[in-house]
Design an enzyme around this catalytic site. Sequence first.
Site, PDB file in Angstrom:
ATOM      1  N   ALA A 291      22.890 -36.412  88.577  1.00  0.00           N
ATOM      2  CA  ALA A 291      22.961 -37.327  87.436  1.00  0.00           C
ATOM      3  C   ALA A 291      22.420 -36.604  86.207  1.00  0.00           C
ATOM      4  CB  ALA A 291      22.123 -38.566  87.725  1.00  0.00           C
TER       5      ALA A 291
ATOM      6  N   GLY B  61      22.978 -36.425  92.651  1.00  0.00           N
ATOM      7  CA  GLY B  61      24.219 -37.204  92.626  1.00  0.00           C
ATOM      8  C   GLY B  61      25.441 -36.341  92.912  1.00  0.00           C
TER       9      GLY B  61
ATOM     10  N   GLU C 278      15.782 -34.899  93.874  1.00  0.00           N
ATOM     11  CA  GLU C 278      15.257 -35.974  93.020  1.00  0.00           C
ATOM     12  C   GLU C 278      13.742 -36.092  93.098  1.00  0.00           C
ATOM     13  OE1 GLU C 278      17.832 -36.281  95.095  1.00  0.00           O
ATOM     14  OE2 GLU C 278      19.495 -37.319  94.116  1.00  0.00           O
TER      15      GLU C 278
HETATM   16  N1  CAA Z   1      21.073 -33.179  84.013  1.00  0.00           N
HETATM   17  C1  CAA Z   1      21.203 -32.745  82.742  1.00  0.00           C
HETATM   18  N2  CAA Z   1      21.338 -31.435  82.428  1.00  0.00           N
HETATM   19  C2  CAA Z   1      21.359 -30.566  83.455  1.00  0.00           C
HETATM   20  C3  CAA Z   1      21.225 -30.954  84.783  1.00  0.00           C
HETATM   21  C4  CAA Z   1      21.077 -32.350  85.060  1.00  0.00           C
HETATM   22  N3  CAA Z   1      20.997 -32.820  86.304  1.00  0.00           N
HETATM   23  N4  CAA Z   1      21.250 -29.850  85.576  1.00  0.00           N
HETATM   24  C5  CAA Z   1      21.418 -28.799  84.739  1.00  0.00           C
HETATM   25  N5  CAA Z   1      21.468 -29.218  83.464  1.00  0.00           N
HETATM   26  C6  CAA Z   1      21.634 -28.410  82.248  1.00  0.00           C
HETATM   27  C7  CAA Z   1      20.325 -27.740  81.883  1.00  0.00           C
HETATM   28  O1  CAA Z   1      19.494 -28.624  81.175  1.00  0.00           O
HETATM   29  C8  CAA Z   1      20.831 -26.582  81.044  1.00  0.00           C
HETATM   30  O2  CAA Z   1      21.166 -27.057  79.767  1.00  0.00           O
HETATM   31  P1  CAA Z   1      20.670 -26.252  78.432  1.00  0.00           P
HETATM   32  O3  CAA Z   1      21.390 -24.927  78.527  1.00  0.00           O
HETATM   33  O4  CAA Z   1      21.144 -27.121  77.305  1.00  0.00           O
HETATM   34  O5  CAA Z   1      19.203 -26.111  78.551  1.00  0.00           O
HETATM   35  C9  CAA Z   1      22.112 -26.176  81.749  1.00  0.00           C
HETATM   36  O6  CAA Z   1      22.530 -27.326  82.516  1.00  0.00           O
HETATM   37  C10 CAA Z   1      21.930 -25.033  82.717  1.00  0.00           C
HETATM   38  O7  CAA Z   1      20.861 -25.358  83.586  1.00  0.00           O
HETATM   39  P2  CAA Z   1      19.621 -24.372  83.838  1.00  0.00           P
HETATM   40  O8  CAA Z   1      19.332 -23.558  82.637  1.00  0.00           O
HETATM   41  O9  CAA Z   1      18.511 -25.181  84.395  1.00  0.00           O
HETATM   42  O10 CAA Z   1      20.260 -23.410  84.961  1.00  0.00           O
HETATM   43  P3  CAA Z   1      19.532 -22.698  86.199  1.00  0.00           P
HETATM   44  O11 CAA Z   1      20.576 -21.838  86.823  1.00  0.00           O
HETATM   45  O12 CAA Z   1      18.240 -22.087  85.785  1.00  0.00           O
HETATM   46  O13 CAA Z   1      19.164 -23.907  87.219  1.00  0.00           O
HETATM   47  C11 CAA Z   1      19.596 -25.913  88.485  1.00  0.00           C
HETATM   48  C12 CAA Z   1      20.195 -24.669  87.788  1.00  0.00           C
HETATM   49  C13 CAA Z   1      18.770 -25.451  89.717  1.00  0.00           C
HETATM   50  C14 CAA Z   1      20.780 -26.746  88.945  1.00  0.00           C
HETATM   51  C15 CAA Z   1      18.677 -26.667  87.493  1.00  0.00           C
HETATM   52  O14 CAA Z   1      19.405 -26.895  86.298  1.00  0.00           O
HETATM   53  C16 CAA Z   1      18.214 -28.006  88.015  1.00  0.00           C
HETATM   54  O15 CAA Z   1      17.248 -28.062  88.772  1.00  0.00           O
HETATM   55  N6  CAA Z   1      18.875 -29.110  87.591  1.00  0.00           N
HETATM   56  C17 CAA Z   1      18.473 -30.457  87.947  1.00  0.00           C
HETATM   57  C18 CAA Z   1      18.853 -30.791  89.387  1.00  0.00           C
HETATM   58  C19 CAA Z   1      18.379 -32.196  89.750  1.00  0.00           C
HETATM   59  O16 CAA Z   1      17.206 -32.500  89.752  1.00  0.00           O
HETATM   60  N7  CAA Z   1      19.368 -33.081  90.101  1.00  0.00           N
HETATM   61  C20 CAA Z   1      19.079 -34.450  90.477  1.00  0.00           C
HETATM   62  C21 CAA Z   1      19.298 -35.370  89.307  1.00  0.00           C
HETATM   63  S1  CAA Z   1      18.780 -37.029  89.627  1.00  0.00           S
HETATM   64  C22 CAA Z   1      20.052 -37.704  90.501  1.00  0.00           C
HETATM   65  O17 CAA Z   1      21.077 -37.083  90.755  1.00  0.00           O
HETATM   66  C23 CAA Z   1      19.847 -39.138  90.951  1.00  0.00           C
HETATM   67  C24 CAA Z   1      20.898 -39.690  91.826  1.00  0.00           C
HETATM   68  O18 CAA Z   1      20.721 -39.839  93.028  1.00  0.00           O
HETATM   69  C25 CAA Z   1      22.207 -40.109  91.270  1.00  0.00           C
END
Ligand code: CAA
Length: 261
Positions: free
Chosen positions: A65, A112, A135
């Site tokens: 998400a 998600g 999450e």
């Molecule tokens: N939401 C919004 N933006 C996101 C995102 C997310 N879930 N995941 C990645 N992005 C964005 C980052 O903010 C970044 O944007 P900027 O360049 O503008 O800063 C871009 O995508 C690239 O991400 P990273 O620089 O972080 O890339 P990385 O290779 O260093 O790491 C990653 C990749 C491990 C996927 C890391 O981005 C991450 O941990 N993302 C979040 C994952 C997460 O926690 N997901 C769960 C969300 S909650 C959910 O899904 C609830 C549900 O059950 C529905």
Amino acid sequence: MEFETIQVEQRDGVGIVTLNRPKAMNALNLQLTSELGQAIDALEADAGVRCILLTGGEQVFAAGADIKEMKEHDFASLYGLDFPYVKRDCWRAIDEARKPVIAAVAGFALGGGCEMAMACDFIIAADTAKFGQPEIGIGTMPGAGGTQRLTKAVGKAKAMEMCLTGRMMDAEEAERSGLVSRIVPAETLLEAAFKTARKIASNSAPAVAMIKQSVNMAVSAHLADGLRHERHAFQSTFAFEDCAEGMNAFAEKRKPDFKHR
Ligand code: CAA
């Protein structure tokens, strides 16, 4: 239909939907979940489409998400919207699709994104795929089926560890654990998944729909109910012209010419 956050195309009876927010790792914002819901509903209603392929492309499936959008909400505002990050739109459309929906996953399928892949009928993974429910790292929990579907797919021990720690599973472990149907090299993912979807699209559509429903019964029902459902579904296939055609074709050593595909 014109969309901004997804791309949709059709080829050989297959509807291909590609998530398209590359700068945000295909994070699922409300625009994307709404557009994806509309696209899947339209493909489901289109008689020319017999199988749906959902992918994020060759780099990433979806990183969950959209946290940056979601953090602007509080409980009251999300409750008022009926929790659209985990309910409604694409979630309902994927859940209710009668046509098979295949997920083709490369790179991250997190939160998600992992839940979306698991909501599909099966997952074909690139060797770069990584699955996880991180999450817990942002102080919340899976909300779109993660604790349920992951547990059914990989068992309690792995699901519990992954959800409680946020540990990711690579493609090898995902295949070993039954989360994905098979692994292919990343550069061949889209072609391999398309070929699989096209094969399904070439089969008898009513038989495909009945098999999908019956396999899903295996995960949602008690065994006795599932076996009863499967027996009735099997008997019903004898009402299809395609069933008679398939058996006659076998006996006559020729390819079946299915009417309903
Ligand atoms: N939401 C919004 N933006 C996101 C995102 C997310 N879930 N995941 C990645 N992005 C964005 C980052 O903010 C970044 O944007 P900027 O360049 O503008 O800063 C871009 O995508 C690239 O991400 P990273 O620089 O972080 O890339 P990385 O290779 O260093 O790491 C990653 C990749 C491990 C996927 C890391 O981005 C991450 O941990 N993302 C979040 C994952 C997460 O926690 N997901 C769960 C969300 S909650 C959910 O899904 C609830 C549900 O059950 C529905």
